[in-house]
Design an enzyme around this catalytic site. Structure first.
Site, PDB file in Angstrom:
ATOM      1  N   ALA A   1       0.801  -1.226   0.000  1.00 55.69           N
ATOM      2  CA  ALA A   1       0.000   0.000   0.000  1.00 55.69           C
ATOM      3  C   ALA A   1       0.833   1.275   0.000  1.00 55.69           C
ATOM      4  CB  ALA A   1      -0.937   0.001   1.205  1.00 55.69           C
TER       5      ALA A   1
ATOM      6  N   PRO B   1      -5.458   5.816   0.336  1.00 55.85           N
ATOM      7  CA  PRO B   1      -5.109   5.482   1.722  1.00 55.85           C
ATOM      8  C   PRO B   1      -4.805   3.997   1.856  1.00 55.85           C
ATOM      9  CG  PRO B   1      -7.485   5.771   1.495  1.00 55.85           C
ATOM     10  CD  PRO B   1      -6.885   6.108   0.172  1.00 55.85           C
ATOM     11  N   ASP B   2      -3.871   3.651   2.751  1.00 54.27           N
ATOM     12  CA  ASP B   2      -3.654   2.222   2.989  1.00 54.27           C
ATOM     13  C   ASP B   2      -4.743   1.728   3.930  1.00 54.27           C
ATOM     14  OD1 ASP B   2      -2.934   2.976   5.493  1.00 54.27           O
ATOM     15  OD2 ASP B   2      -0.798   2.669   5.214  1.00 54.27           O
ATOM     16  N   PHE B   3      -4.717   0.452   4.241  1.00 50.80           N
ATOM     17  CA  PHE B   3      -5.803  -0.126   5.030  1.00 50.80           C
ATOM     18  C   PHE B   3      -5.610   0.060   6.523  1.00 50.80           C
ATOM     19  CE2 PHE B   3      -7.971  -3.416   2.146  1.00 50.80           C
ATOM     20  CZ  PHE B   3      -8.111  -2.453   1.168  1.00 50.80           C
ATOM     21  N   ARG B   4      -4.369  -0.065   6.972  1.00 46.98           N
ATOM     22  CA  ARG B   4      -4.178  -0.275   8.405  1.00 46.98           C
ATOM     23  C   ARG B   4      -3.569   0.881   9.182  1.00 46.98           C
ATOM     24  NH1 ARG B   4      -3.943  -4.565   5.680  1.00 46.98           N
ATOM     25  NH2 ARG B   4      -5.234  -6.319   6.286  1.00 46.98           N
TER      26      ARG B   4
ATOM     27  N   GLN C   1       0.722  -6.059  -4.019  1.00 54.05           N
ATOM     28  CA  GLN C   1      -0.460  -6.392  -3.221  1.00 54.05           C
ATOM     29  C   GLN C   1      -1.561  -5.370  -3.482  1.00 54.05           C
ATOM     30  OE1 GLN C   1       0.855  -7.693   0.997  1.00 54.05           O
ATOM     31  NE2 GLN C   1       2.562  -6.471   0.263  1.00 54.05           N
ATOM     32  N   ASN C   2      -1.249  -4.341  -4.254  1.00 57.76           N
ATOM     33  CA  ASN C   2      -2.230  -3.289  -4.529  1.00 57.76           C
ATOM     34  C   ASN C   2      -3.167  -3.708  -5.656  1.00 57.76           C
ATOM     35  OD1 ASN C   2      -0.861  -1.896  -2.611  1.00 57.76           O
ATOM     36  ND2 ASN C   2       0.254  -0.579  -4.038  1.00 57.76           N
ATOM     37  N   ILE C   3      -4.343  -3.114  -5.650  1.00 55.87           N
ATOM     38  CA  ILE C   3      -5.375  -3.498  -6.621  1.00 55.87           C
ATOM     39  C   ILE C   3      -5.771  -2.309  -7.489  1.00 55.87           C
ATOM     40  CG2 ILE C   3      -6.279  -5.382  -5.192  1.00 55.87           C
ATOM     41  CD1 ILE C   3      -8.451  -3.469  -4.166  1.00 55.87           C
ATOM     42  N   ASP C   4      -4.908  -1.264  -7.496  1.00 55.30           N
ATOM     43  CA  ASP C   4      -5.308  -0.004  -8.123  1.00 55.30           C
ATOM     44  C   ASP C   4      -4.894   0.160  -9.577  1.00 55.30           C
ATOM     45  OD1 ASP C   4      -2.514   0.561  -7.903  1.00 55.30           O
ATOM     46  OD2 ASP C   4      -2.836   1.387  -5.897  1.00 55.30           O
TER      47      ASP C   4
ATOM     48  N   HIS D   1      -3.267  -9.805  -5.346  1.00 55.75           N
ATOM     49  CA  HIS D   1      -4.579  -9.611  -4.723  1.00 55.75           C
ATOM     50  C   HIS D   1      -5.620  -9.147  -5.745  1.00 55.75           C
ATOM     51  CE1 HIS D   1      -2.520  -9.152  -0.527  1.00 55.75           C
ATOM     52  NE2 HIS D   1      -2.695 -10.402  -0.868  1.00 55.75           N
TER      53      HIS D   1
ATOM     54  N   CYS E   1     -21.741 -16.415 -15.659  1.00 51.33           N
ATOM     55  CA  CYS E   1     -21.269 -16.852 -16.986  1.00 51.33           C
ATOM     56  C   CYS E   1     -19.809 -16.471 -17.226  1.00 51.33           C
ATOM     57  CB  CYS E   1     -22.163 -16.282 -18.085  1.00 51.33           C
ATOM     58  SG  CYS E   1     -21.939 -14.512 -18.378  1.00 51.33           S
TER      59      CYS E   1
ATOM     60  N   CYS F   1     -25.300  -8.861 -14.829  1.00 55.60           N
ATOM     61  CA  CYS F   1     -25.064  -9.243 -16.223  1.00 55.60           C
ATOM     62  C   CYS F   1     -26.418  -9.558 -16.868  1.00 55.60           C
ATOM     63  CB  CYS F   1     -24.168 -10.482 -16.204  1.00 55.60           C
ATOM     64  SG  CYS F   1     -23.901 -11.272 -17.787  1.00 55.60           S
TER      65      CYS F   1
ATOM     66  N   THR G   1       5.308  -1.939   2.473  1.00 55.45           N
ATOM     67  CA  THR G   1       4.429  -2.984   3.006  1.00 55.45           C
ATOM     68  C   THR G   1       4.853  -3.311   4.430  1.00 55.45           C
ATOM     69  OG1 THR G   1       3.814  -5.324   2.824  1.00 55.45           O
ATOM     70  CG2 THR G   1       5.877  -4.686   1.780  1.00 55.45           C
ATOM     71  N   SER G   2       3.871  -3.552   5.286  1.00 59.46           N
ATOM     72  CA  SER G   2       4.208  -3.900   6.665  1.00 59.46           C
ATOM     73  C   SER G   2       4.485  -5.398   6.801  1.00 59.46           C
ATOM     74  CB  SER G   2       3.068  -3.493   7.587  1.00 59.46           C
ATOM     75  OG  SER G   2       1.862  -4.057   7.122  1.00 59.46           O
TER      76      SER G   2
ATOM     77  N   ASN H   1      10.869   1.196   3.681  1.00 60.12           N
ATOM     78  CA  ASN H   1       9.587   1.337   4.370  1.00 60.12           C
ATOM     79  C   ASN H   1       9.703   2.408   5.449  1.00 60.12           C
ATOM     80  OD1 ASN H   1       6.878   0.130   4.500  1.00 60.12           O
ATOM     81  ND2 ASN H   1       7.419  -0.321   6.625  1.00 60.12           N
TER      82      ASN H   1
HETATM   83 ZN   LIG Z   1     -23.360 -13.393 -17.016  1.00 55.18          ZN
END
Ligand SMILES: [Zn+2]
Length: 253
Positions: free
Chosen positions: A32, A41-44, A115-118, A133, A144, A163, A203-204, A226
């Site tokens: 993060a 923002p990070d999570f923790r 680990q980021n999803i952005d 992640h 489907c 859908c 990352t922690s 870090n």
């Molecule tokens: Zn579908």
């Protein structure tokens, strides 16, 4: 002649730059802290996502809002939270993302394990990004499996995006209570195991199994960048306790 004194940070960056010069199969393992300078923002942490006061979601455990059970048993709440907190459409990469993309272009960096999803590494131009992640930049139908444009969930006005087959559309994000995606995990283990240098940053190292991946590194230099210490006890060849953007600004490729 006066020789300007080098600060502790500058000395460490010199060591880091020499390590990078010597290495050709660098892998970057990030969390993060890589994206906080972009405004995510990070999570923790103290100011992180889970500590922002929000009356609407107060009755839920923070982890629950990004848990598989919330998505499937309480989808309206899940999508409300997701749309409010996970929308990164207007967010731009920062110097760390750009510098890493440059390192890849020059053949130094082989992979980014994030680990980021952005999706910010790809926005900055990186090609080999292993998202352990998942990502908010893809979504699909749970029934489907049809893929939808990455911003479908944010653009849809339906409380629960559906859908045409009737199935619920979900983000391709690994939620709590879900296993890591198999291909991304395997790719991450392989990249780390064959790297000659591993840079662990922002990352922690508190979230498993991701934090355990770095144990597969057998290369020459393990560098940790870090703010503050990490949860996991690891051996490092170099530890830079500092602001990531300050460090990456000074890295020479
Ligand atoms: Zn579908």
């Amino acid at each position: 002649m006066n020789v300007p004194m080098q600060s502790d940070l500058e000395k460490k960056i010199n060591i880091l730059n020499n390590m990078i010069k010597e290495s050709n199969k660098i892998v970057f393992f990030g969390g993060a802290g890589v994206s906080t300078a972009s405004g995510i923002p990070d999570f923790r942490s103290k100011d992180g996502l889970y500590n922002q006061h929000n009356v609407q979601f107060e009755k839920y455990q923070p982890e629950y809002l990004l848990d598989r059970h919330c998505l499937y048993c309480n989808p309206k709440v899940f999508y409300e939270f997701y749309r409010q907190k996970m929308d990164t459409r207007d967010i731009k990469p920062n110097i760390t993302h750009y510098k890493l993309a440059e390192m890849e272009k020059f053949g130094k960096l082989k992979a980014i394990v994030t680990q980021n999803i952005d999706g910010l590494h790809q926005k900055a131009g990186s090609k080999n990004v292993i998202e352990i992640h998942g990502t908010t930049q893809k979504c699909y139908c749970t029934k489907c499996k049809k893929e939808f444009p990455y911003d479908y969930i944010f653009n849809s006005t339906d409380a629960i995006p559906k859908c045409e087959c009737g199935g619920m559309i979900r983000p391709d994000v690994t939620l709590y209570s879900e296993p890591l995606p198999v291909k991304a995990s395997n790719d991450a283990y392989n990249a780390i195991a064959t790297a000659d240098m591993l840079i662990v940053a922002g990352t922690s190292l508190a979230v498993y199994p991701a934090a355990g991946m770095i144990d597969y590194f057998t290369g020459k230099y393990l560098v940790l960048i870090n703010k503050g210490n990490v949860d996991k006890a690891i051996y490092t060849d170099l530890f830079i306790d500092g602001d990531m953007t300050e460090v990456f600004k000074l890295i020479t490729v």
